[in-house]
Design a protein around this motif. Structure first.
Motif, PDB file in Angstrom:
ATOM      1  N   ASP A  50       0.815  -1.215   0.000  1.00 61.84           N
ATOM      2  CA  ASP A  50       0.000   0.000   0.000  1.00 61.84           C
ATOM      3  C   ASP A  50       0.851   1.269   0.000  1.00 61.84           C
ATOM      4  N   ASP A  54      -0.393   0.719  11.204  1.00 59.19           N
ATOM      5  CA  ASP A  54      -1.222   1.856  11.631  1.00 59.19           C
ATOM      6  C   ASP A  54      -0.823   3.139  10.912  1.00 59.19           C
ATOM      7  N   LYS A  99      -2.000   2.964   7.295  1.00 56.70           N
ATOM      8  CA  LYS A  99      -3.449   3.163   7.244  1.00 56.70           C
ATOM      9  C   LYS A  99      -3.790   4.647   7.386  1.00 56.70           C
ATOM     10  N   GLY A 100      -3.087   5.331   8.272  1.00 55.94           N
ATOM     11  CA  GLY A 100      -3.297   6.767   8.442  1.00 55.94           C
ATOM     12  C   GLY A 100      -2.944   7.551   7.195  1.00 55.94           C
ATOM     13  N   MET A 154      -3.102   6.397   4.161  1.00 56.99           N
ATOM     14  CA  MET A 154      -4.053   6.032   3.108  1.00 56.99           C
ATOM     15  C   MET A 154      -5.378   6.786   3.263  1.00 56.99           C
ATOM     16  N   ALA A 155      -5.678   7.184   4.497  1.00 54.62           N
ATOM     17  CA  ALA A 155      -6.976   7.850   4.770  1.00 54.62           C
ATOM     18  C   ALA A 155      -7.038   9.247   4.188  1.00 54.62           C
TER      19      ALA A 155
END
Length: 85
Positions: free
Chosen positions: A14, A78, A81-82, A84-85
């Motif tokens: 990602d 984590d 993911k942050g 990607m947001a």
């Protein structure tokens, strides 16, 4: 393969497909978390003061000394993911 390892592997994929390149501080954090998760505590001598990039990488990784691989993997997941947001 554990769920965390699967998430960690996915986060590595990602991070290469982010819309924008993260800032240098975030890149250092990603690097150090990845190294801590895959290689453990930092080893070797700290690079010389004229080797700015490798010195920054070493220092960032050294701050994670003592953190387990699982903790580093979770923090990496984590962080990605942050981003990607």
């Amino acid at each position: 393969m554990s769920d965390l390892i699967t998430q960690f592997a996915q986060a590595q994929k990602d991070v290469t497909s982010l819309a924008e390149r993260p800032d240098n501080q975030t890149m250092l954090q990603l690097y150090s978390l990845f190294k801590q998760a895959t290689a453990g505590d930092v080893t070797g001598e700290r690079p010389g003061m004229m080797d700015f990039i490798n010195r920054a990488k070493f220092d960032s990784w050294e701050k994670l000394k003592g953190q387990t691989a699982d903790q580093a993997m979770q923090a990496y997941v984590d962080l990605v993911k942050g981003l990607m947001a």
